[in-house]
Design an enzyme around this catalytic site. Structure first.
Site, PDB file in Angstrom:
ATOM      1  N   CYS A   2       0.882  -1.175   0.000  1.00 47.05           N
ATOM      2  CA  CYS A   2       0.000   0.000   0.000  1.00 47.05           C
ATOM      3  C   CYS A   2       0.911   1.214   0.000  1.00 47.05           C
ATOM      4  O   CYS A   2       2.112   1.109   0.207  1.00 47.05           O
ATOM      5  CB  CYS A   2      -0.865   0.022   1.251  1.00 47.05           C
ATOM      6  SG  CYS A   2      -1.871  -1.445   1.441  1.00 47.05           S
ATOM      7  N   ARG A  28       1.870   1.439  -5.969  1.00 44.02           N
ATOM      8  CA  ARG A  28       1.935   0.508  -4.819  1.00 44.02           C
ATOM      9  C   ARG A  28       0.575  -0.048  -4.471  1.00 44.02           C
ATOM     10  O   ARG A  28       0.447  -0.958  -3.644  1.00 44.02           O
ATOM     11  CB  ARG A  28       2.526   1.220  -3.595  1.00 44.02           C
ATOM     12  CG  ARG A  28       3.936   1.747  -3.753  1.00 44.02           C
ATOM     13  CD  ARG A  28       4.383   2.449  -2.493  1.00 44.02           C
ATOM     14  NE  ARG A  28       4.446   1.525  -1.387  1.00 44.02           N
ATOM     15  CZ  ARG A  28       5.514   0.768  -1.120  1.00 44.02           C
ATOM     16  NH1 ARG A  28       6.561   0.826  -1.930  1.00 44.02           N
ATOM     17  NH2 ARG A  28       5.531  -0.053  -0.104  1.00 44.02           N
ATOM     18  N   TRP A  75      -3.706  -1.670  -1.337  1.00 48.51           N
ATOM     19  CA  TRP A  75      -3.678  -2.870  -2.186  1.00 48.51           C
ATOM     20  C   TRP A  75      -4.203  -3.962  -1.268  1.00 48.51           C
ATOM     21  O   TRP A  75      -3.493  -4.432  -0.389  1.00 48.51           O
ATOM     22  CB  TRP A  75      -2.268  -3.177  -2.664  1.00 48.51           C
ATOM     23  CG  TRP A  75      -2.180  -4.398  -3.521  1.00 48.51           C
ATOM     24  CD1 TRP A  75      -1.987  -5.685  -3.120  1.00 48.51           C
ATOM     25  CD2 TRP A  75      -2.318  -4.449  -4.938  1.00 48.51           C
ATOM     26  NE1 TRP A  75      -1.989  -6.527  -4.193  1.00 48.51           N
ATOM     27  CE2 TRP A  75      -2.189  -5.821  -5.322  1.00 48.51           C
ATOM     28  CE3 TRP A  75      -2.519  -3.520  -5.923  1.00 48.51           C
ATOM     29  CZ2 TRP A  75      -2.270  -6.241  -6.641  1.00 48.51           C
ATOM     30  CZ3 TRP A  75      -2.584  -3.946  -7.245  1.00 48.51           C
ATOM     31  CH2 TRP A  75      -2.481  -5.277  -7.592  1.00 48.51           C
ATOM     32  N   ASN A 101       0.810  -0.074   5.992  1.00 46.56           N
ATOM     33  CA  ASN A 101       1.253  -0.910   4.880  1.00 46.56           C
ATOM     34  C   ASN A 101       1.947  -2.108   5.489  1.00 46.56           C
ATOM     35  O   ASN A 101       2.900  -1.968   6.247  1.00 46.56           O
ATOM     36  CB  ASN A 101       2.218  -0.151   3.964  1.00 46.56           C
ATOM     37  CG  ASN A 101       2.844  -1.087   2.910  1.00 46.56           C
ATOM     38  OD1 ASN A 101       2.203  -2.056   2.500  1.00 46.56           O
ATOM     39  ND2 ASN A 101       4.072  -0.816   2.523  1.00 46.56           N
ATOM     40  N   GLY A 102       1.464  -3.312   5.195  1.00 47.83           N
ATOM     41  CA  GLY A 102       2.086  -4.522   5.739  1.00 47.83           C
ATOM     42  C   GLY A 102       1.021  -5.531   6.146  1.00 47.83           C
ATOM     43  O   GLY A 102      -0.144  -5.398   5.785  1.00 47.83           O
ATOM     44  N   GLU A 479       9.789 -22.182 -16.953  1.00 42.75           N
ATOM     45  CA  GLU A 479       9.602 -20.776 -16.584  1.00 42.75           C
ATOM     46  C   GLU A 479      10.850 -19.972 -16.932  1.00 42.75           C
ATOM     47  O   GLU A 479      10.764 -18.852 -17.431  1.00 42.75           O
ATOM     48  CB  GLU A 479       9.266 -20.656 -15.099  1.00 42.75           C
ATOM     49  CG  GLU A 479       9.282 -19.249 -14.538  1.00 42.75           C
ATOM     50  CD  GLU A 479       8.352 -18.259 -15.255  1.00 42.75           C
ATOM     51  OE1 GLU A 479       7.491 -18.696 -16.049  1.00 42.75           O
ATOM     52  OE2 GLU A 479       8.514 -17.048 -15.042  1.00 42.75           O
ATOM     53  N   LYS A 483      10.852 -16.665 -19.431  1.00 44.83           N
ATOM     54  CA  LYS A 483      11.446 -15.352 -19.083  1.00 44.83           C
ATOM     55  C   LYS A 483      12.371 -14.890 -20.215  1.00 44.83           C
ATOM     56  O   LYS A 483      12.287 -13.768 -20.691  1.00 44.83           O
ATOM     57  CB  LYS A 483      12.222 -15.449 -17.775  1.00 44.83           C
ATOM     58  CG  LYS A 483      11.348 -15.567 -16.556  1.00 44.83           C
ATOM     59  CD  LYS A 483      10.673 -14.284 -16.151  1.00 44.83           C
ATOM     60  CE  LYS A 483       9.272 -14.006 -16.463  1.00 44.83           C
ATOM     61  NZ  LYS A 483       8.192 -14.900 -16.447  1.00 44.83           N
ATOM     62  N   GLU A 486      10.287 -14.194 -23.565  1.00 45.59           N
ATOM     63  CA  GLU A 486       9.388 -13.022 -23.618  1.00 45.59           C
ATOM     64  C   GLU A 486      10.160 -11.711 -23.459  1.00 45.59           C
ATOM     65  O   GLU A 486       9.672 -10.662 -23.858  1.00 45.59           O
ATOM     66  CB  GLU A 486       8.281 -13.121 -22.575  1.00 45.59           C
ATOM     67  CG  GLU A 486       8.706 -13.100 -21.132  1.00 45.59           C
ATOM     68  CD  GLU A 486       7.502 -13.154 -20.179  1.00 45.59           C
ATOM     69  OE1 GLU A 486       6.442 -12.615 -20.509  1.00 45.59           O
ATOM     70  OE2 GLU A 486       7.638 -13.746 -19.102  1.00 45.59           O
ATOM     71  N   HIS A 502      13.198 -37.862 -27.427  1.00 45.59           N
ATOM     72  CA  HIS A 502      11.976 -38.051 -28.231  1.00 45.59           C
ATOM     73  C   HIS A 502      11.757 -36.910 -29.209  1.00 45.59           C
ATOM     74  O   HIS A 502      10.623 -36.621 -29.587  1.00 45.59           O
ATOM     75  CB  HIS A 502      10.781 -38.218 -27.285  1.00 45.59           C
ATOM     76  CG  HIS A 502      10.972 -39.322 -26.305  1.00 45.59           C
ATOM     77  ND1 HIS A 502      10.820 -40.646 -26.625  1.00 45.59           N
ATOM     78  CD2 HIS A 502      11.394 -39.291 -25.022  1.00 45.59           C
ATOM     79  CE1 HIS A 502      11.086 -41.389 -25.582  1.00 45.59           C
ATOM     80  NE2 HIS A 502      11.437 -40.595 -24.587  1.00 45.59           N
ATOM     81  N   LYS A 602       0.377  -6.992 -19.510  1.00 46.83           N
ATOM     82  CA  LYS A 602       0.512  -7.538 -18.146  1.00 46.83           C
ATOM     83  C   LYS A 602      -0.617  -8.504 -17.841  1.00 46.83           C
ATOM     84  O   LYS A 602      -0.430  -9.511 -17.189  1.00 46.83           O
ATOM     85  CB  LYS A 602       0.504  -6.409 -17.116  1.00 46.83           C
ATOM     86  CG  LYS A 602       0.755  -6.868 -15.692  1.00 46.83           C
ATOM     87  CD  LYS A 602       2.073  -7.586 -15.565  1.00 46.83           C
ATOM     88  CE  LYS A 602       2.287  -8.245 -14.231  1.00 46.83           C
ATOM     89  NZ  LYS A 602       3.474  -9.128 -14.236  1.00 46.83           N
TER      90      LYS A 602
HETATM   91  C1  AGP Z   1       4.633 -14.236 -17.598  1.00 49.37           C
HETATM   92  O1  AGP Z   1       5.858 -13.513 -17.424  1.00 49.37           O
HETATM   93  C2  AGP Z   1       3.615 -13.451 -18.401  1.00 49.37           C
HETATM   94  N1  AGP Z   1       3.422 -12.165 -17.848  1.00 49.37           N
HETATM   95  C3  AGP Z   1       2.346 -14.256 -18.647  1.00 49.37           C
HETATM   96  O2  AGP Z   1       2.699 -15.558 -19.086  1.00 49.37           O
HETATM   97  C4  AGP Z   1       1.413 -14.409 -17.432  1.00 49.37           C
HETATM   98  O3  AGP Z   1       1.999 -15.257 -16.470  1.00 49.37           O
HETATM   99  C5  AGP Z   1       0.095 -15.022 -17.926  1.00 49.37           C
HETATM  100  O4  AGP Z   1      -0.489 -14.116 -18.818  1.00 49.37           O
HETATM  101  C6  AGP Z   1      -0.880 -15.329 -16.788  1.00 49.37           C
HETATM  102  O5  AGP Z   1      -1.227 -14.150 -16.123  1.00 49.37           O
HETATM  103  P1  AGP Z   1      -2.095 -14.258 -14.762  1.00 49.37           P
HETATM  104  O6  AGP Z   1      -1.234 -14.960 -13.762  1.00 49.37           O
HETATM  105  O7  AGP Z   1      -2.399 -12.838 -14.396  1.00 49.37           O
HETATM  106  O8  AGP Z   1      -3.322 -15.053 -15.084  1.00 49.37           O
END
Ligand code: AGP
Length: 607
Positions: A2, A28, A75, A101-102, A479, A483, A486, A502, A602
């Site tokens: 927050c 925040r 938040w 905040n916390g 994962e 990273k 993307e 395979h 995002k």
């Molecule tokens: C991951 O770095 C991406 N931002 C993307 O794969 C993300 O994880 C995916 O869109 C799922 O988002 P969410 O967790 O908000 O559902």
């Protein structure tokens, strides 16, 4: 997370300054906002759910009287974003206002005691108990600062607090335990805020309050004390040379790097979940005939890792499913005894929401793990857990991924206790190791935060990367590859290492870098064979392995050595950190913006 802000002005009204200060902290948190000002010995509070500008305009908050005040943008972690849960929170008499905040860990016990003493609560937040604790201490007829210090000594957990009282109209009181708070002074008055950006328009002369410290602010400055023993603390003012834009990233060049380094704190907060939510979700999961872990992107990889945890610890078979495939793959077989755990940082991912609506229609039980309390997922799930990571601004998921894993690990451990399929000693040992994970991640960041750049320099020109792992480390490899993909757009593959034969091994030729995620544990003995396979075809081996793991180190061209003693089942949390850093720094080296990678958003709220 927050945002908190406070000011005592020598002249003029505090409310407009509070508004501007909170605007600088909007990153925040922004699901509700509130101000408290003091004028002529009277306390004025206005607050509501909603974005800062909208609420400030609707409630005419800039018209609030007084040259002293505090403000808060929330938040939500405890209690939905509604007016009653917005800060400031007050005592029964309406004389004390608190912003926070916390996460207060022991708020339920304290609330119970205060209820028995006759206090009335208006919210479901942890914060409100602080105002009532101060009210209780004020009955001892001590001065305000002492009453607050006594109240603070009851608290367990993280806090950055701003406190004002109509009984002490010339002062603002602030306190810190873990959650940040910064003080500033200028010829116009004295200021406090969660973060430097909110202070920069008024001063660049600041002091960071440290954990366990308390400060009394008046219009000429502030005095700092140690909370536990009340001893005075003298600290020199620092001059901040950051630009405002840099300050919003706390001096980091990008939000993503800031969020990678926030992981020790966000993981500690993920360990401060209210146990009743863990108990509730695990009870629902325990009743299911079939369990699906459903998500998209990085959250899906968290589900893959979690499936190993549930199987190994709780002897529960859970099925990780990609959200966009869920309806086609399982939609027709779902029934009333199906349980679907939807994992979504934003809680708004279109495919995930479509899948849960279908599951609800089939009478399945839908549970949620999300970072966004007032999201659609949190409202549509039968029960949900907020992972408490705070806003994640970088498009690439980093701290929210490791916090998702921490939440899922707690659920798996809770079910392990319930089902008793493994020994209590084993559960207790893993629980103890889980509590250490935030410190382990802090150690990894210290060890490799800078040195990872050497690896980046060495492999920056590569046109293809392969990421491999076995067992739960296959999720870490997936994962880590996402990273890199993307953020740098470099083509890459990620597979469970056993799959190499395979098909994927066909891409291997001289010099192709292959990243192996290989912590100690059950899957490690097989990884050596996979490494040999790749080496035989000319691959260059980059291994993320335990410090001193001679076998792996001898076979590798480059190694990232991790702290000793990390349990394999928890390894994705610390082991992903070097891969987050590698992807981030390689993107920066290529002149790309890690916070806003091309073609990505995002939250993917469209089909
Ligand atoms: C991951 O770095 C991406 N931002 C993307 O794969 C993300 O994880 C995916 O869109 C799922 O988002 P969410 O967790 O908000 O559902």
């Amino acid at each position: 997370m927050c945002g908190i802000f406070g000011c005592i002005l020598k002249t003029g009204k505090a409310a407009p300054i509070i508004h501007e200060g909170l605007k600088k902290l909007e990153y925040r948190g922004y699901d509700s906002v509130g101000f408290a000002t003091i004028d002529s010995g009277a306390l004025h509070v206005r607050k509501d759910a909603g974005r800062i500008d909208e609420v400030v305009e609707r409630l005419e908050m800039e018209k609030m009287p007084g040259s002293l005040g505090i403000g808060h943008t929330r938040w939500a972690t405890h209690g939905a974003p509604e007016m009653v849960n917005a800060h400031p929170h007050m005592d029964c008499e309406g004389r004390v206002a608190v912003i926070h905040n916390g996460v207060i860990e022991n708020f339920m016990e304290l609330k119970e005691e205060l209820l028995q003493k006759g206090h009335n609560f208006t919210s479901r937040t942890d914060t409100e108990i602080i105002a009532h604790l101060i009210e209780e201490e004020m009955k001892e007829d001590v001065e305000m600062g002492e009453a607050i210090l006594r109240a603070l000594r009851n608290l367990e957990g993280s806090y950055a607090l701003g406190i004002v009282s109509s009984t002490d109209p010339e002062r603002i009181y602030v306190a810190r335990n873990e959650s940040p708070i910064v003080l500033g002074v200028s010829e116009h008055g004295t200021f406090c805020a969660s973060d430097v950006p909110a202070l920069l328009p008024y001063t660049n002369q600041v002091v960071y309050l440290r954990s366990g410290e308390f400060a009394v602010m008046d219009e000429d400055g502030f005095q700092i004390k140690n909370i536990q023993d009340g001893t005075s603390v003298v600290r020199e003012l620092q001059e901040i040379t950051w630009t405002l834009e840099m300050a919003e990233k706390q001096g980091y060049p990008h939000f993503m790097l800031k969020e990678i380094y926030e992981q020790p704190v966000s993981l500690r907060n993920a360990l401060r979940l209210q146990q009743r939510y863990i108990d509730l979700l695990s009870a629902f999961m325990d009743r299911g005939r079939e369990l699906f872990l459903m998500a998209a992107g990085t959250s899906y990889y968290a589900c893959i890792a979690a499936s190993y945890m549930f199987s190994r610890l709780s002897r529960l078979s859970t099925y990780p499913v990609i959200a966009s495939e869920f309806i086609d793959q399982y939609g027709s077989s779902l029934g009333i005894d199906s349980v679907v755990v939807a994992v979504s940082q934003s809680g708004e991912t279109y495919d995930t929401l479509q899948a849960i609506e279908h599951a609800r229609m089939r009478a399945a039980t839908v549970l949620g793990v999300t970072n966004t309390v007032f999201s659609t997922l949190s409202r549509r799930a039968r029960a949900y857990i907020s992972q408490q990571s705070g806003p994640e601004i970088g498009v690439a998921a980093t701290k929210t991924f490791t916090s998702q894993l921490m939440v899922l690990a707690q659920l798996a451990l809770r079910l392990a206790r319930t089902k008793g399929k493994i020994s209590q000693d084993e559960v207790d040992e893993l629980d103890a190791k889980m509590q250490e994970i935030p410190d382990v991640v802090e150690e990894v960041l210290k060890r490799h935060g800078e040195s990872i750049k050497d690896l980046v320099d060495k492999y920056a020109g590569e046109k293809l990367f392969v990421f491999l792992g076995r067992g739960i480390s296959s999720a870490t490899a997936l994962e880590g590859r996402l990273k890199l993909l993307e953020l740098t757009y470099i083509p890459s593959l990620a597979y469970p290492a056993g799959e190499s034969k395979h098909g994927p091994i066909s891409v291997i030729e001289d010099g192709v870098p292959v990243v192996f995620v290989c912590p100690r544990g059950n899957s490690r003995q097989n990884i050596v064979g996979s490494i040999m396979e790749m080496k035989a075809r000319g691959a260059r081996i980059i291994s993320i392995c335990e410090e001193g793991d001679k076998n792996i180190i001898e076979l590798s061209d480059d190694v990232v050595e991790m702290p000793v003693g990390i349990p394999e089942l928890l390894s994705p949390i610390p082991y992903i950190v070097p891969l987050q850093l590698f992807a981030y720094h390689l993107a920066v080296k290529k002149g790309l913006d890690p916070d806003m990678p091309r073609n990505l958003a995002k939250s993917v709220t469209v089909p």
